[in-house]
Structure formats: structure tokens, C-alpha cells
Enzyme design. Structure first.
Site, PDB file in Angstrom:
ATOM      1  N   GLY A  70      12.250 -28.041 -23.647  1.00  0.00           N
ATOM      2  CA  GLY A  70      12.631 -29.551 -24.206  1.00  0.00           C
ATOM      3  C   GLY A  70      11.702 -30.746 -24.386  1.00  0.00           C
ATOM      4  O   GLY A  70      11.323 -31.238 -25.451  1.00  0.00           O
ATOM      5  N   THR A  71      10.840 -30.620 -23.177  1.00  0.00           N
ATOM      6  CA  THR A  71       9.626 -31.693 -23.485  1.00  0.00           C
ATOM      7  C   THR A  71       8.789 -31.521 -24.557  1.00  0.00           C
ATOM      8  O   THR A  71       8.338 -32.313 -25.289  1.00  0.00           O
ATOM      9  CB  THR A  71       9.124 -31.737 -21.871  1.00  0.00           C
ATOM     10  OG1 THR A  71       9.724 -32.054 -20.989  1.00  0.00           O
ATOM     11  CG2 THR A  71       7.894 -32.720 -22.023  1.00  0.00           C
ATOM     12  N   GLN A 130      20.853 -31.824 -23.138  1.00  0.00           N
ATOM     13  CA  GLN A 130      21.930 -31.563 -22.256  1.00  0.00           C
ATOM     14  C   GLN A 130      23.298 -31.220 -22.963  1.00  0.00           C
ATOM     15  O   GLN A 130      24.345 -30.733 -22.430  1.00  0.00           O
ATOM     16  CB  GLN A 130      22.141 -32.667 -21.724  1.00  0.00           C
ATOM     17  CG  GLN A 130      21.100 -33.424 -20.490  1.00  0.00           C
ATOM     18  CD  GLN A 130      21.131 -32.298 -19.438  1.00  0.00           C
ATOM     19  OE1 GLN A 130      22.277 -31.694 -19.147  1.00  0.00           O
ATOM     20  NE2 GLN A 130      19.973 -32.358 -18.595  1.00  0.00           N
ATOM     21  N   SER A 137      16.542 -27.002 -24.661  1.00  0.00           N
ATOM     22  CA  SER A 137      15.860 -26.255 -23.450  1.00  0.00           C
ATOM     23  C   SER A 137      17.026 -25.248 -23.234  1.00  0.00           C
ATOM     24  O   SER A 137      18.229 -25.468 -22.870  1.00  0.00           O
ATOM     25  CB  SER A 137      15.651 -27.416 -22.527  1.00  0.00           C
ATOM     26  OG  SER A 137      15.193 -26.650 -21.475  1.00  0.00           O
ATOM     27  N   GLY A 138      16.183 -24.029 -22.855  1.00  0.00           N
ATOM     28  CA  GLY A 138      17.100 -23.061 -22.305  1.00  0.00           C
ATOM     29  C   GLY A 138      17.434 -23.139 -21.081  1.00  0.00           C
ATOM     30  O   GLY A 138      18.817 -22.482 -20.427  1.00  0.00           O
ATOM     31  N   THR A 170       1.278 -17.094 -27.807  1.00  0.00           N
ATOM     32  CA  THR A 170       2.082 -15.787 -27.730  1.00  0.00           C
ATOM     33  C   THR A 170       3.613 -16.300 -27.072  1.00  0.00           C
ATOM     34  O   THR A 170       3.580 -16.874 -26.484  1.00  0.00           O
ATOM     35  CB  THR A 170       1.252 -14.939 -26.659  1.00  0.00           C
ATOM     36  OG1 THR A 170      -0.119 -14.538 -27.458  1.00  0.00           O
ATOM     37  CG2 THR A 170       2.181 -13.368 -26.821  1.00  0.00           C
ATOM     38  N   CYS A 185      14.395 -35.665 -12.677  1.00  0.00           N
ATOM     39  CA  CYS A 185      12.773 -36.436 -12.744  1.00  0.00           C
ATOM     40  C   CYS A 185      12.373 -37.585 -11.860  1.00  0.00           C
ATOM     41  O   CYS A 185      11.484 -37.860 -11.539  1.00  0.00           O
ATOM     42  CB  CYS A 185      12.357 -36.651 -14.119  1.00  0.00           C
ATOM     43  SG  CYS A 185      13.010 -35.111 -15.074  1.00  0.00           S
TER      44      CYS A 185
HETATM   45  N1  PLP Z   1      15.764 -34.127 -22.341  1.00  0.00           N
HETATM   46  C1  PLP Z   1      16.898 -34.171 -21.632  1.00  0.00           C
HETATM   47  C2  PLP Z   1      18.187 -34.977 -21.816  1.00  0.00           C
HETATM   48  C3  PLP Z   1      16.855 -33.593 -20.519  1.00  0.00           C
HETATM   49  O1  PLP Z   1      17.742 -33.544 -19.421  1.00  0.00           O
HETATM   50  C4  PLP Z   1      15.527 -32.582 -20.284  1.00  0.00           C
HETATM   51  C5  PLP Z   1      15.539 -32.073 -18.763  1.00  0.00           C
HETATM   52  O2  PLP Z   1      16.077 -32.555 -17.724  1.00  0.00           O
HETATM   53  C6  PLP Z   1      14.557 -32.773 -20.964  1.00  0.00           C
HETATM   54  C7  PLP Z   1      14.653 -33.278 -22.060  1.00  0.00           C
HETATM   55  C8  PLP Z   1      13.374 -31.902 -20.779  1.00  0.00           C
HETATM   56  O3  PLP Z   1      13.513 -30.534 -20.807  1.00  0.00           O
HETATM   57  P1  PLP Z   1      12.655 -29.545 -20.150  1.00  0.00           P
HETATM   58  O4  PLP Z   1      12.850 -29.587 -18.617  1.00  0.00           O
HETATM   59  O5  PLP Z   1      13.029 -28.271 -20.842  1.00  0.00           O
HETATM   60  O6  PLP Z   1      11.251 -29.926 -20.495  1.00  0.00           O
END
Ligand code: PLP
Length: 383
Positions: free
Chosen positions: A72-73, A179, A199-200, A236, A318
């Protein structure tokens, strides 16, 4: 994991057994580089194609609009940078105060690069004001970036209304759906969203694989340059992770039932005086409840709960350990003390009724113990 009751599925989820089965062959015999031209590589490329079809089906978009990333990030950073590259003269970004740290941090960084950021406030229920959003978008607004479902409270913003509103402007719309994906239905086709991040590991795929929807009508600038993913994301591919994400998306096609979350929430509200639900209960993810328990400190609660086999969190994972009150709950008007008395409980499709019933016994006992240990003037009510 023994008899651990895992109620922190917004932090991450266990890999589903079917996902593990789907992944395994791609870590053993099927190790070919998907860019290689011989059969072993072509098989990996075909597995990625299948997974792309599976995630695109759940997202309601075309397969070629889906880019696999590391999570996700990375998707959020790519979407935001790509949107800002469209017209470099536009230096204004609209976002909200309750975003995930991935968005918060890049926006802070962009401020340092000279971008102007407008952070929309939220109501006591966790909603942005759509009229305020409309009024905030200007001719020089390059990007609107918002969460669809909040990771701490589960509050779901009205995606269609937001998309319709931003479509009337020249701004690009990025939605963080990390989410929401797999918990509530999504149909990107025709929605008017330009970028969406996924995000998986939030839906029973492994950590380290993500997705980015990039609407084919919007110019795209890669963050990582290379040839893979149609030159939109170099590097890759994580074949096994991608295969797992595809399988997880297939498993998430059935509706997510809120019954067990509701059962847990009702039990805790009935058994623990001075408990308050944070966020709009009518517009929430079906798996999340965020509760404040007057007179306790969530950090202390987490220690006792861990000792009794319950995993949950105070706000986002986090922020765990920072000792700071949640920025989301503070933005919704809670005091520091109220925010620091809150716990997030998040279920998965694998959470059982037995686990919920055990948690409904353990949590009241833990809260009672904490209150007895540090009585305050008015422990069981919020002013
Ligand atoms: N966005 C939201 C709303 C999230 O809850 C998270 C993960 O906690 C992320 C982004 C980041 O995703 P990733 O952990 O795959 O980088």
C-alpha cells in the site's frame, strides 16, 4: 499460535490456507523470472496474468489498469507522485487529517518541496464535509487524496459522492482503499477515481505485495523505472506474493458479514459501563470497532490483553509504542485522555464465534481490573 484470539486484522491478516497452497508452487518449481522468454519464465508471467485478472475482478476494473507493487505504501507514493507530475505548475494538494501515515508522511515531505497542502478536518463521526471539499479544490489543485475506509475507526467515506464531486474539477483523485478492499464491494469502472491503492496483507495474502489502479485515461509516471508491469513499475515481480494476492481477492468476493463484530460490540457495550463507540456506526467496515473505555489507559490494557491471549491495538499499528494519542480520534474531537482510553478491535473472515465470546469475557475483566487499580474521580463516564 495456540489459543491466541487475533483481533488486529486491520494491522495485518494471517495468510489464508488456500492462499498458501496457491503460492507454494511458485516458490519451488515455478521460480522462473516472469520476463524470461523460456517456458519456466512464461509460466510465471501467466501466473501473474491470472492474478491480475482475479484482483481486477474484485476491483471492477480492467486488468491492464492494475499495477502490482510492493504494498500500500508504495502504491500511495506512486499515485501521489504520478498525479503531481501531470501538470507541474499545479502545487496544491487536498487531503484529510485522518489519513494513514503513508499519506501523512509524503504530504509532509511534499510541503518541504514547496507544495501547499490543505488537510480537511473531520466531524465527530469521522466524516469530511463534502461542501468543504468542493470549496477547497482550486484551479491549481493537482490532487485530492483521501482514505476510503479509515484504518482506526473503519469509517467509510461516500466514495461515489467524492468521485462525482472531484470529477467536476480538474484535480486528480487518489483513494487509499487498503482497508476497504475485500471488505466492501467496489466497482471502479465508470466511478471516476483516477488512482486507487491496495495491499495484499490486509486480505489474507502475504505482506510485501500491493496494487495500484491507474485509470487508463490518466497520464502515468512510474516511481520505480524499469521494464516490468508495462514499464509502470520496474523490478522483478514478487510472483508468489502476486499469485497469493490474486487468490485472496478471489476468496474475498463473498460479502463480509458484520454479525460477529456487532456481537462483540454489543456484548462489550452491555458489560462495560462507560464504553463509547468511536466513528459513524452506520457507515463502517463490517470488521472494525473502535471503543473508548473511560478511566483506562489503552497501553496498560494492551499488556494485560496480550497476557490473556488477545491481540488488538490502540489506534493504528504504525503508531503503537509512540505513546501518543491517536491523530484520528483527536481529529474527531476526543480529548487526549479519551483517545488514550481507546482500543481498536478488528476481525477477519476467519474469526470464530467462540473467539468473540471468549473476548467478550476477557475484555470486561481486564477493563475492570485496570479501573480497580487506578480509580479516578469519574471512571465510568465521558464528559
Ligand atoms: N493505508 C492504510 C489505510 C493502511 O491501513 C495501511 C497499512 O496499515 C497502508 C496504507 C499501508 O499499506 P502497506 O502496509 O501494504 O504498505
Amino acid at each position: 499460535m495456540g489459543s491466541v484470539i487475533y483481533l488486529d486484522n486491520n494491522a495485518t491478516t494471517p495468510v489464508a490456507p488456500e492462499v498458501l497452497d496457491a503460492i507454494e508452487p511458485w516458490l519451488w518449481g515455478g521460480f522462473g523470472n516472469p520476463s524470461s522468454g523460456y517456458s519456466l519464465g512464461l509460466a510465471s508471467a501467466a501466473a501473474i496474468d491470472t492474478a491480475r485478472g482475479q484482483v481486477a475482478a474484485l476491483a471492477g476494473c480492467q486488468s491492464d489498469e492494475w499495477i502490482f507493487t510492493s504494498g500500500g505504501t508504495e502504491s500511495i507514493n506512486t499515485a501521489i507522485r504520478s498525479a503531481l507530475a501531470i501538470d507541474r505548475a499545479k502545487r496544491h494538494i487536498v487531503t484529510s487529517v485522518v489519513e494513514h501515515s503513508a499519506t501523512l508522511r509524503i504530504c509532509e515531505h511534499l510541503e518541504g518541496e514547496g507544495f501547499e497542502i490543505t488537510r480537511l478536518p473531520v466531524s465527530a463521526l469521522g466524516h469530511i464535509d463534502l461542501e468543504q471539499l468542493a470549496a477547497t479544490i482550486r484551479p491549481d489543485t493537482a490532487l485530492v487524496s483521501l482514505l476510503w475506509a479509515n484504518n482506526e475507526t473503519g469509517v467509510v467515506l461516500p466514495l461515489e459522492k467524492i468521485a462525482a464531486l472531484v470529477q467536476k474539477t480538474n484535480a486528480v483523485l487518489h483513494i487509499d482503499a487498503v482497508q476497504a478492499f475485500g471488505k466492501i464491494p467496489l466497482r471502479l469502472e465508470g466511478l471516476g477515481v483516477h488512482f486507487m491503492s491496495f495491499s495484499g496483507h490486509k486480505l489474507h495474502a502475504p505482506k510485501g505485495v500491493g496494487g495500484l489502479y491507474a485509470n487508463r485515461r490518466v497520464p502515468f509516471t512510474p516511481l520505480l523505472r524499469g521494464t516490468q508491469e508495462n514499464a509502470r513499475r520496474g523490478g522483478t515481480q514478487n510472483v508468489a506474493g502476486i499469485v497469493g494476492f490474486g487468490k485472496a481477492a478471489e476468496l474475498a468476493a463473498s460479502p463480509f458479514d458484520s454479525a460477529l463484530r456487532d456481537r462483540l460490540e454489543s456484548a462489550l457495550l452491555a458489560k462495560i459501563p462507560g464504553t463509547k463507540v468511536n466513528g459513524d456506526r452506520a457507515h463502517r467496515l463490517p470488521n472494525t470497532t473502535n471503543l473508548s473505555f473511560a478511566g483506562i489507559d489503552s497501553g496498560d490494557a494492551l499488556i494485560l490483553l496480550d497476557e490473556r491471549g488477545i491481540c488488538c491495538s490502540a489506534g493504528s499499528s504504525c503508531a503503537t509504542g509512540s505513546g501518543k494519542p491517536s491523530h484520528v480520534l483527536k481529529a474527531m474531537g476526543l480529548t487526549d485522555t479519551q483517545a488514550k482510553s481507546s482500543l481498536r478491535l478488528s476481525l477477519s473472515r476467519f474469526t470464530t464465534a467462540d473467539e468473540i465470546d471468549r473476548a467478550s469475557e476477557i475484555l470486561p475483566a481486564v477493563i475492570a481490573k485496570l479501573r480497580a487499580a487506578s480509580p479516578v474521580d469519574s471512571p465510568v463516564s465521558f464528559s
